[in-house]
Write a protein that holds these residues in place. Structure first.
Motif, short mmCIF file in Angstrom:
data_model
loop_
_atom_site.label_atom_id
_atom_site.label_comp_id
_atom_site.label_asym_id
_atom_site.label_seq_id
_atom_site.Cartn_x
_atom_site.Cartn_y
_atom_site.Cartn_z
N TYR B 117 0.82 -1.66 -0.15
CA TYR B 117 -0.63 -0.01 0.29
C TYR B 117 0.92 1.47 -0.28
O TYR B 117 0.11 2.83 0.15
CB TYR B 117 -1.23 -0.15 1.15
CG TYR B 117 -1.55 -1.64 1.39
CD1 TYR B 117 -2.95 -1.61 -0.17
CD2 TYR B 117 -2.62 -2.57 2.49
CE1 TYR B 117 -3.28 -2.59 -0.23
CE2 TYR B 117 -3.30 -3.22 2.03
CZ TYR B 117 -3.79 -3.14 0.79
OH TYR B 117 -4.04 -4.24 0.72
N TYR B 122 1.66 1.14 -6.88
CA TYR B 122 -0.18 1.58 -5.99
C TYR B 122 -0.18 2.18 -6.27
O TYR B 122 -0.10 3.57 -5.55
CB TYR B 122 -0.09 0.94 -4.29
CG TYR B 122 -1.41 0.06 -4.33
CD1 TYR B 122 -1.40 -0.79 -4.18
CD2 TYR B 122 -1.64 1.62 -3.46
CE1 TYR B 122 -3.26 -1.12 -3.61
CE2 TYR B 122 -3.33 1.00 -2.56
CZ TYR B 122 -3.52 -0.03 -3.07
OH TYR B 122 -5.38 -0.87 -2.78
N ILE B 124 -4.28 4.04 -6.00
CA ILE B 124 -5.28 4.37 -4.91
C ILE B 124 -6.02 4.42 -5.59
O ILE B 124 -7.31 4.53 -5.57
CB ILE B 124 -4.56 5.95 -3.74
CG1 ILE B 124 -3.53 5.52 -2.68
CG2 ILE B 124 -6.21 6.32 -3.55
CD1 ILE B 124 -3.14 6.41 -1.91
N SER B 127 -8.58 1.94 -6.49
CA SER B 127 -8.90 1.08 -5.53
C SER B 127 -10.69 0.59 -5.87
O SER B 127 -10.88 1.06 -5.81
CB SER B 127 -8.58 1.61 -4.57
OG SER B 127 -9.46 1.13 -3.37
N GLY B 128 -10.83 -0.73 -5.58
CA GLY B 128 -11.90 -0.60 -5.65
C GLY B 128 -12.70 -1.20 -7.26
O GLY B 128 -14.23 -2.17 -7.18
N MET B 295 -8.78 8.12 -17.44
CA MET B 295 -9.27 7.20 -16.50
C MET B 295 -10.91 7.48 -15.35
O MET B 295 -10.90 6.56 -15.04
CB MET B 295 -8.11 7.99 -15.11
CG MET B 295 -6.82 7.43 -15.32
SD MET B 295 -6.49 5.83 -15.44
CE MET B 295 -7.01 5.03 -13.68
N ASP B 296 -11.37 8.41 -15.59
CA ASP B 296 -13.00 8.69 -15.50
C ASP B 296 -13.48 7.66 -16.00
O ASP B 296 -14.68 6.73 -16.12
CB ASP B 296 -12.93 10.15 -15.15
CG ASP B 296 -12.84 10.76 -14.30
OD1 ASP B 296 -12.70 10.85 -13.40
OD2 ASP B 296 -13.48 11.79 -13.95
N ARG B 299 -12.76 3.74 -15.48
CA ARG B 299 -13.16 3.55 -13.84
C ARG B 299 -15.31 3.17 -14.24
O ARG B 299 -15.80 3.22 -13.33
CB ARG B 299 -13.30 5.18 -13.19
CG ARG B 299 -11.34 4.34 -11.79
CD ARG B 299 -11.60 3.48 -11.43
NE ARG B 299 -12.97 3.12 -10.58
CZ ARG B 299 -12.45 2.68 -9.12
NH1 ARG B 299 -12.18 3.49 -9.11
NH2 ARG B 299 -13.56 2.96 -8.89
N SER B 300 -14.91 4.14 -15.34
CA SER B 300 -16.62 4.18 -15.87
C SER B 300 -17.06 3.37 -16.21
O SER B 300 -18.26 2.87 -16.75
CB SER B 300 -18.08 5.20 -15.75
OG SER B 300 -17.36 6.12 -16.91
#
Lengths: 268, 470
Positions: B117, B122, B124, B127-128, B295-296, B299-300
């Motif tokens: 971490y 890594y 952030i 994450s998820g 990136m948006d 991520r979506s």
């Protein structure tokens, strides 16, 4: 407390931009003590893009504004019922392990002066350390708008000894990490009460992870922990990462920015 | 004196896989060899395969030396490598999904949390997030060395964008053109399915929002990049577009490519750009190479990025030491391929050992690659060892150390004729809906007599790698 927010951000471009891309973290955190009654974000000429909740629990919304663009207006209107949670963040669903917030970022790198400030607190229990650090930041940086910029680092702000809430928060984050406490930068709104004590309606503070409690907010700018006057939006390793609006422009012209924020409390 | 395993000659005997190469070797007197070598160089130059050496200056269009003497594996040897490599690729991906999710391996105390971490690699911001098909690393390049007839060690894993596969394909092409007889006399498994498998791998991880034949592109930093040739070569072989950041743009929830027929939606981006540069909005704001807002969209769920941002945390040299643990933890299996014993200077005891034995060890930077920032103790002067000792003392956690391995040798053409030279191997494992490995890889050879450093940036060359059919 019921807070009503009116927040308008306007970007003007000296010569029309080919296109504008924005990433917003401008929706209240889904956590205990923040009940959203209404919340609306609009972007003039904008197309809403992807939307997702990130690992820190923040709602991220992408916007694109096809060119040519002379100006962009982002307006936020909302009403939220807040409750004093004694600064403790509860009910926010997140996957990022607190340990990840021990990392440095460019804006929060510690130098000798920050290390000294971190060590000036003699307490050892994490919660006491955090309170002590917050007090130390309040003393070390006088509130004075206009002397620092959005890109001023924690080290530079401390050297200057003056700044705004962003500087207080970034210094707090930097020294808490140096003491081994996970810490992050939080952006949000603050209601300035009639006594006029609190300043900066578009506000920022720090959160420190304290074992046994979880994330706790600290606002060195106002010498307190967040209460019902505070509305939390999003977080990050530093101000840049937690910014409610991040944007880039394709084009060559200069960009000028104007912001108006009004946070009011309604009688219940 | 260390003895090295010679893959062709063992105890005075020619080993089976090389049996038919004995005659070929003897049919190559110096003049014919030089003639062939010149032919190979001419071919390489004509197709344009060159390799700029990063950060060394000099001629950016310098040819990477090609050695005509093939390196050969039997089907049986390869079967073990195949299982071991796929096992590793599966475990590395399981690890990535885990550490960006619940982090079970850390909770179970099998790997220290700070190593994961607080690692610079890594990410952030992801994450998820579970990428399509749960794959973070779509091309796993695993560097393997051999020390004996059945002894193979993994030197390092490359989970981001391992380069060099064009050399695997070109070396084969070259050998088939120059020595067609060899390919009649030996039953060599083909590698030419690779581009097709690569394209299928990308198509198989298209985002859920993609409801048609996925559009795949390769995103390159541009022609100044040392591996630009490979980017255009692979785009060409896969039949996909090669684009730079400025050719792509985000509109609404998707990414588009500018074409002469108007914007075209892109579903999968094979990026050959580092995480820090792919989106100025999310990462380095000064990046001119990336795509603002990418990136948006990612991520979506509007586009797939290969390898997934954040994959680098699995190929960190300090994390490497835990890969056998990952295999046991996620797959419930014993590792088929062994790790090289590694001392982590971040740990005081290990650092003490390394400090005392530096002259016998190979010491590397945790985040380094390409043979830069490393010390090969036995091949270094006293002054070089001392200088490195000081560097490690100043920042121990930035270094790991390994024993100097007795890398195997294979016969190699040199000025004096044929001589043994040290080699390694980088196979390219593809991970999508399926996991695929073509029988072969890039064999790198240290051309300098006695040298153990095979990196092309340090004077290494390449060879064709043969895997014989059963």
């Amino acid at each position: 407390m019921i807070l009503t927010i009116q927040h308008m951000t306007r970007y003007d471009y000296a010569s029309p931009a080919r296109a504008v891309v924005q990433s917003h973290r401008i929706t209240p955190t889904r956590c205990d003590g923040q009940k959203v009654m209404s919340w609306q974000v609009s972007v003039t000429g904008g197309r809403k893009g992807g939307e997702f909740r990130d690992g820190a629990g923040d709602l991220v919304t992408a916007w694109t504004i096809p060119g040519p663009v002379d100006s962009v207006e982002v307006s936020v209107q909302g009403m939220v019922e807040t409750t004093d949670m004694a600064g403790i963040l509860k009910g926010n669903r997140e996957t990022v392990p607190p340990e990840a917030y021990l990392r440095d970022s460019v804006a929060t790198k510690v130098d000798a002066a920050l290390r000294d400030l971190a060590q000036s607190v003699s307490e050892t229990a994490p919660l006491d350390v955090a309170h002590g650090l917050s007090r130390a930041v309040t003393k070390a940086i006088l509130y004075r708008p206009g002397v620092t910029h959005s890109f001023t680092t924690a080290a530079a702000a401390l050297a200057q000894g003056e700044g705004v809430c962003q500087d207080h928060a970034q210094v707090m984050v930097a020294i808490a990490r140096h003491r081994g406490l996970p810490a992050r930068y939080v952006s949000g709104y603050l209601f300035a009460d009639a006594a006029g004590v609190a300043h900066e309606a578009a506000h920022a503070w720090a959160e420190v992870y304290v074992p046994g409690f979880g994330w706790i907010g600290f606002d060195p700018a106002n010498e307190c922990c967040p209460d019902a006057r505070y509305l939390r939006l999003g977080s990050g390793l530093d101000a840049k990462e937690a910014a409610p609006i991040r944007g880039t422009t394709r084009g060559t012209g200069e960009e000028s920015l104007s912001v108006t924020v009004a946070v009011q409390a309604q009688a219940q | 004196m260390t003895t090295y395993f010679n893959e062709m000659f063992d105890a005075g005997q020619v080993r089976d896989p090389y049996a038919r190469l004995q005659d070929w070797m003897q049919s190559m007197p110096a003049d014919r060899r030089l003639e062939k070598q010149a032919e190979a160089e001419e071919l390489f130059r004509r197709i344009g395969i060159t390799f700029a050496v990063y950060g060394e200056g000099g001629d950016p269009d310098r040819l990477i030396p090609f050695d005509m003497f093939p390196r050969v594996f039997t089907a049986q040897e390869w079967a073990k490598l195949d299982r071991g490599i796929k096992q590793r690729a599966r475990a590395l991906n399981a690890f990535l999904v885990d550490v960006y999710g619940r982090g079970e391996i850390v909770r179970a105390g099998r790997i220290p949390g700070n190593l994961v971490y607080q690692n610079a690699a890594y990410e952030i911001s992801v994450s998820g997030f579970v990428p399509p098909k749960g794959v973070y690393s779509h091309i796993v390049g695993i560097d393997i060395v051999r020390t004996g007839p059945t002894d193979f060690y993994v030197l390092e894993d490359n989970c981001r964008t391992p380069s060099g596969v064009s050399y695997m394909l070109e070396s084969r092409e070259m050998m088939m053109r120059m020595f067609p007889d060899l390919f009649r006399e030996n039953r060599i498994q083909p590698v030419d399915r690779y581009p097709d498998l690569l394209r299928r791998t990308f198509a198989s991880v298209a985002p859920a929002k993609c409801d048609r034949e996925p559009t795949v592109v390769i995103l390159t930093p541009g022609h100044f990049n040392s591996a630009y040739y490979e980017h255009s070569f692979l785009a060409d072989l896969m039949g996909v577009e090669l684009v730079e950041g400025q050719d792509l743009f985000v509109d609404g929830a998707f990414v588009y490519m500018r074409t002469t027929q108007g914007p075209k939606r892109v579903d999968v981006i094979y990026r050959r750009i580092d995480d820090a540069f792919i989106d100025p909005l999310c990462f380095r704001p000064d990046s001119m190479l990336g795509v603002p807002g990418l990136m948006d969209v990612y991520r979506s769920g509007g586009v797939t990025i290969c390898s997934a941002p954040g994959a680098g945390v699995a190929d960190d040299k300090a994390v490497y030491t835990y890969v056998p643990e990952m295999i046991r933890f996620y797959l419930g299996e014993e590792p088929i391929l062994e790790n090289v014993p590694t001392w982590k200077c971040a740990e005081a005891d290990d650092h003490k050992y390394v400090d005392e034995n530096m002259a016998d060890l190979v010491v590397k930077e945790v985040h380094g690659s390409g043979g830069y920032g490393m010390l090969v103790g036995p091949k270094s002067t006293k002054a070089e060892v001392e200088e490195f000792r000081a560097r490690v003392r100043a920042n121990p956690s930035n270094y790991i150390a390994q024993p100097t391995l007795a890398l195997s040798t294979t016969p190699t053409f040199v000025a004096e004729g044929v001589a043994p030279r040290h080699v390694d191997l980088r196979p390219y494992c593809l991970v999508g809906e399926r996991i695929e490995l073509v029988p072969g890889g890039m064999t790198r050879v240290a051309l300098k007599d006695g040298s153990l450093v095979v990196n092309s940036s340090q004077g290494g060359g390449v060879k064709d790698t043969w895997v014989l059919a059963e």
